[in-house]
Design a protein around this motif. Sequence first.
Motif, PDB file in Angstrom:
ATOM      1  N   ALA A 111     -28.397  -5.369  15.930  1.00 51.33           N
ATOM      2  CA  ALA A 111     -27.816  -4.148  15.350  1.00 51.33           C
ATOM      3  C   ALA A 111     -27.848  -3.004  16.356  1.00 51.33           C
ATOM      4  N   PHE A 112     -28.981  -2.808  17.025  1.00 54.53           N
ATOM      5  CA  PHE A 112     -29.075  -1.739  18.028  1.00 54.53           C
ATOM      6  C   PHE A 112     -28.094  -1.968  19.178  1.00 54.53           C
ATOM      7  N   LEU A 113     -27.984  -3.205  19.655  1.00 51.52           N
ATOM      8  CA  LEU A 113     -27.060  -3.492  20.748  1.00 51.52           C
ATOM      9  C   LEU A 113     -25.620  -3.196  20.355  1.00 51.52           C
ATOM     10  N   LEU A 114     -25.296  -3.406  19.088  1.00 49.47           N
ATOM     11  CA  LEU A 114     -23.949  -3.152  18.590  1.00 49.47           C
ATOM     12  C   LEU A 114     -23.771  -1.722  18.083  1.00 49.47           C
ATOM     13  N   ASP A 115     -24.838  -0.931  18.143  1.00 50.81           N
ATOM     14  CA  ASP A 115     -24.819   0.463  17.682  1.00 50.81           C
ATOM     15  C   ASP A 115     -24.351   0.566  16.233  1.00 50.81           C
ATOM     16  N   GLU A 116     -25.005  -0.260  15.398  1.00 53.80           N
ATOM     17  CA  GLU A 116     -24.687  -0.247  13.977  1.00 53.80           C
ATOM     18  C   GLU A 116     -25.974  -0.307  13.165  1.00 53.80           C
ATOM     19  N   ASP A 126     -20.910 -14.283   7.036  1.00 55.50           N
ATOM     20  CA  ASP A 126     -19.719 -13.831   7.760  1.00 55.50           C
ATOM     21  C   ASP A 126     -20.039 -12.624   8.634  1.00 55.50           C
ATOM     22  N   GLY A 127     -20.911 -11.739   8.153  1.00 55.67           N
ATOM     23  CA  GLY A 127     -21.335 -10.586   8.948  1.00 55.67           C
ATOM     24  C   GLY A 127     -22.090 -11.024  10.198  1.00 55.67           C
ATOM     25  N   LEU A 128     -22.930 -12.053  10.063  1.00 53.18           N
ATOM     26  CA  LEU A 128     -23.643 -12.590  11.219  1.00 53.18           C
ATOM     27  C   LEU A 128     -22.673 -13.174  12.245  1.00 53.18           C
ATOM     28  N   LYS A 129     -21.676 -13.911  11.761  1.00 53.87           N
ATOM     29  CA  LYS A 129     -20.688 -14.478  12.689  1.00 53.87           C
ATOM     30  C   LYS A 129     -19.968 -13.363  13.444  1.00 53.87           C
ATOM     31  N   GLU A 130     -19.639 -12.295  12.744  1.00 51.96           N
ATOM     32  CA  GLU A 130     -18.962 -11.178  13.399  1.00 51.96           C
ATOM     33  C   GLU A 130     -19.871 -10.533  14.445  1.00 51.96           C
ATOM     34  N   GLN A 131     -21.168 -10.361  14.113  1.00 49.89           N
ATOM     35  CA  GLN A 131     -22.105  -9.816  15.098  1.00 49.89           C
ATOM     36  C   GLN A 131     -22.191 -10.725  16.325  1.00 49.89           C
ATOM     37  N   LEU A 132     -22.282 -12.024  16.104  1.00 48.29           N
ATOM     38  CA  LEU A 132     -22.356 -12.973  17.216  1.00 48.29           C
ATOM     39  C   LEU A 132     -21.129 -12.859  18.121  1.00 48.29           C
ATOM     40  N   ARG A 133     -19.949 -12.799  17.514  1.00 48.87           N
ATOM     41  CA  ARG A 133     -18.715 -12.661  18.306  1.00 48.87           C
ATOM     42  C   ARG A 133     -18.717 -11.362  19.117  1.00 48.87           C
ATOM     43  N   LEU A 188     -21.287  -9.509  20.062  1.00 52.69           N
ATOM     44  CA  LEU A 188     -22.287  -9.556  21.134  1.00 52.69           C
ATOM     45  C   LEU A 188     -21.777 -10.399  22.300  1.00 52.69           C
ATOM     46  N   ALA A 189     -21.137 -11.524  22.013  1.00 50.25           N
ATOM     47  CA  ALA A 189     -20.584 -12.363  23.081  1.00 50.25           C
ATOM     48  C   ALA A 189     -19.475 -11.622  23.826  1.00 50.25           C
ATOM     49  N   ALA A 190     -18.734 -10.788  23.126  1.00 48.62           N
ATOM     50  CA  ALA A 190     -17.669 -10.021  23.782  1.00 48.62           C
ATOM     51  C   ALA A 190     -18.227  -9.029  24.803  1.00 48.62           C
ATOM     52  N   MET A 191     -19.519  -8.737  24.721  1.00 44.31           N
ATOM     53  CA  MET A 191     -20.158  -7.848  25.693  1.00 44.31           C
ATOM     54  C   MET A 191     -20.354  -8.557  27.039  1.00 44.31           C
ATOM     55  N   GLY A 192     -20.263  -9.892  27.061  1.00 38.91           N
ATOM     56  CA  GLY A 192     -20.426 -10.608  28.321  1.00 38.91           C
ATOM     57  C   GLY A 192     -21.039 -11.990  28.227  1.00 38.91           C
ATOM     58  N   PRO A 193     -22.091 -12.188  27.428  1.00 40.38           N
ATOM     59  CA  PRO A 193     -22.744 -13.509  27.448  1.00 40.38           C
ATOM     60  C   PRO A 193     -21.880 -14.622  26.855  1.00 40.38           C
ATOM     61  N   ASP A 194     -22.079 -15.815  27.397  1.00 43.00           N
ATOM     62  CA  ASP A 194     -21.387 -16.999  26.887  1.00 43.00           C
ATOM     63  C   ASP A 194     -21.997 -17.489  25.578  1.00 43.00           C
ATOM     64  N   ARG A 195     -23.312 -17.318  25.466  1.00 42.11           N
ATOM     65  CA  ARG A 195     -24.035 -17.791  24.277  1.00 42.11           C
ATOM     66  C   ARG A 195     -24.916 -16.679  23.744  1.00 42.11           C
ATOM     67  N   VAL A 196     -24.941 -16.589  22.400  1.00 41.95           N
ATOM     68  CA  VAL A 196     -25.771 -15.596  21.725  1.00 41.95           C
ATOM     69  C   VAL A 196     -26.544 -16.307  20.624  1.00 41.95           C
ATOM     70  N   VAL A 197     -27.838 -16.048  20.553  1.00 45.06           N
ATOM     71  CA  VAL A 197     -28.678 -16.561  19.475  1.00 45.06           C
ATOM     72  C   VAL A 197     -29.343 -15.348  18.831  1.00 45.06           C
ATOM     73  N   ILE A 198     -29.156 -15.173  17.530  1.00 47.39           N
ATOM     74  CA  ILE A 198     -29.831 -14.099  16.793  1.00 47.39           C
ATOM     75  C   ILE A 198     -30.950 -14.737  15.985  1.00 47.39           C
ATOM     76  N   THR A 199     -32.170 -14.276  16.213  1.00 47.55           N
ATOM     77  CA  THR A 199     -33.326 -14.767  15.470  1.00 47.55           C
ATOM     78  C   THR A 199     -33.642 -13.795  14.331  1.00 47.55           C
TER      79      THR A 199
END
Length: 169
Positions: free
Chosen positions: A85-90, A99-106, A108-119
């Motif tokens: 949430a902090f990284l996305l400024d939300e 669905d909200g988690l999937k959107e966050q993952l997308r 975060l990946a759009a920021m640069g990383p190929d893979r994102v894992v949210i714990t």
Amino acid sequence: ITAHLATLGLHFDAFYSGYLASGAQVEQILSMLDQLCDSETHIFVDPAFADHGRRYSLIDESMPAQMRRLCARANTIVPNLTEAAFLLDEPYRPDISPDGLKEQLRRLAAMGPDRVVITSAPATRPGHCAAVAYDREQGRFWKMESPYIPAFYPGTGDTFSSVLVGAFL
């Protein structure tokens, strides 16, 4: 040490960054990436700076922006739900939908990383917690659920991330 290592002509398979206490330390890590990593180095960032909806007590308000810069350089990032949430400024949403988690993952990946894992993500089964992940190149999502243990053990995120780095390598 970094300057000396750079002169040795070594190749590093991975570079793993965890808890950093200041923007100055983020700058040091960014400099190390420039000096020690090549296109084949897997850069893994655990942006450990917040939990349970708030930053750690010693972390100032500039850290999310600093961590965004570092995460943009990573191949894999592993934020917890608060850090995402902090990284996305939300706002932090402990009850975020799948669905909200999937959107966050997308995003975060759009920021640069190929893979994102949210714990520390909410699970679909009562009494469970989840880690959710996204592989941008494959367009693939996955989720791992486990029983929630109502206790706090410092270092569990570090252990999780370390095992994940080993699995990637």
